[in-house]
Design an enzyme around this catalytic site. Structure first.
Site: not given
Ligand code: NAP
Length: 250
Positions: A138, A151
């Site tokens: 991130s 986080y």
């Molecule tokens: N959106 C942002 O602004 C942003 C910015 C920087 C980095 N990121 C990173 O991008 C990645 C994806 O996040 P996102 O923004 O796409 O949010 P999101 O839609 O909430 O996706 C997170 C995904 O992780 C999965 N997950 C969470 N806990 C898990 C577990 N214990 N086992 C297996 N899967 C798990 C969830 O699926 P289930 O709940 O079905 O398990 C979900 O599909 C993350 O690592 C996040 O930190 C996001």
């Protein structure tokens, strides 16, 4: 990296950035296997993308990782790309007593999860002619958002771990990439419709263009301010960044 002819396993591919990357790679003809805890999200994603596969996984549990890795190696011997994307983000209070209910799941999911997932597949990946591990960190790995201190600490740790992995795998068939997104419109911390966040499809499109290059850090334009901040003036920039985000967008 080469964006065709791969067999890709992605953690957390049923929503947000993971689903976006899975669909973009699927459209390019790669074999894509998504994973996550919520069956409904996995089912909806593979239904919308004919040929995509899914497997239930909880990256916070070593037994789940071990079982899924075993299945992947047996069912997809040509697996050559691992995307460690699953993550959770919760508000905490670094100025107070630590909340174990935030600390433990966040570290288990965001830090231990990707380390264990790679560990379970690394011997298999090394046997491939060409393989890639992509760790999703991130922009907040470099400039923390103080209200989500745990986080941000897990993401900073993943940046560090990625550097070590890349160094140690130099000369092997495995390339290690870091994808550090800016704020993107997903369900993470309820930011799906926040106008300050980058629209998901724009993020995926820019990311796919960068993934096609030889870059080891995948940084869309919107995250460079956070990535490039690290240095002796880090404290002042961090205060400015946190003060600005504390303000309402409207
Ligand atoms: N959106 C942002 O602004 C942003 C910015 C920087 C980095 N990121 C990173 O991008 C990645 C994806 O996040 P996102 O923004 O796409 O949010 P999101 O839609 O909430 O996706 C997170 C995904 O992780 C999965 N997950 C969470 N806990 C898990 C577990 N214990 N086992 C297996 N899967 C798990 C969830 O699926 P289930 O709940 O079905 O398990 C979900 O599909 C993350 O690592 C996040 O930190 C996001």
């Amino acid at each position: 990296m080469k964006l065709t002819g791969n067999t890709v396993f992605i953690t957390g591919g049923g929503s947000g950035i993971g689903r976006g990357l899975a669909e973009a790679l699927h459209k390019l003809g790669n074999k894509v296997i998504i994973s996550g805890r919520r069956k409904g999200h996995l089912a909806a994603t593979i239904k919308a993308n004919s040929g995509m596969q899914s497997v239930e996984l909880d990256v916070a549990h070593p037994a789940s990782i071990a079982a899924v890795a075993k299945k992947l190696i047996a069912d997809y011997p040509e697996l050559n790309v691992l995307i460690n994307n699953a993550g959770i983000m919760q508000i905490d209070d670094a100025a107070g007593a630590v909340d174990e209910a935030v600390l433990v799941p966040t570290v288990m999911t965001n830090l231990l999860g990707p380390i264990r997932m790679t560990s379970a597949l690394i011997d298999h990946l090394k046997k491939q002619a060409s393989a890639t591990v992509i760790n999703v960190s991130s922009g907040l790995a470099f400039t923390p958002l103080a209200m989500t201190a745990v986080y941000c600490a897990t993401k900073a740790a993943m940046h560090s771990y990625t550097l070590s992995q890349r160094y140690k795998l130099k000369g092997s068939s495995v390339t290690v990439l870091e994808l550090a997104p800016p704020w993107v419109q997903t369900d993470l911390l309820g930011g799906k419709s926040d106008p300050r966040a980058m629209p998901l499809q724009e993020f995926i499109d820019e990311t796919m263009t960068l993934l096609a290059t030889n870059a080891t850090e995948i940084l869309v334009e919107g995250v460079k301010m956070l990535r490039n901040n690290v240095g002796p003036d880090e404290g002042a920039f961090l205060t400015q960044f946190n003060d600005r985000l504390a303000q309402s967008p409207h």
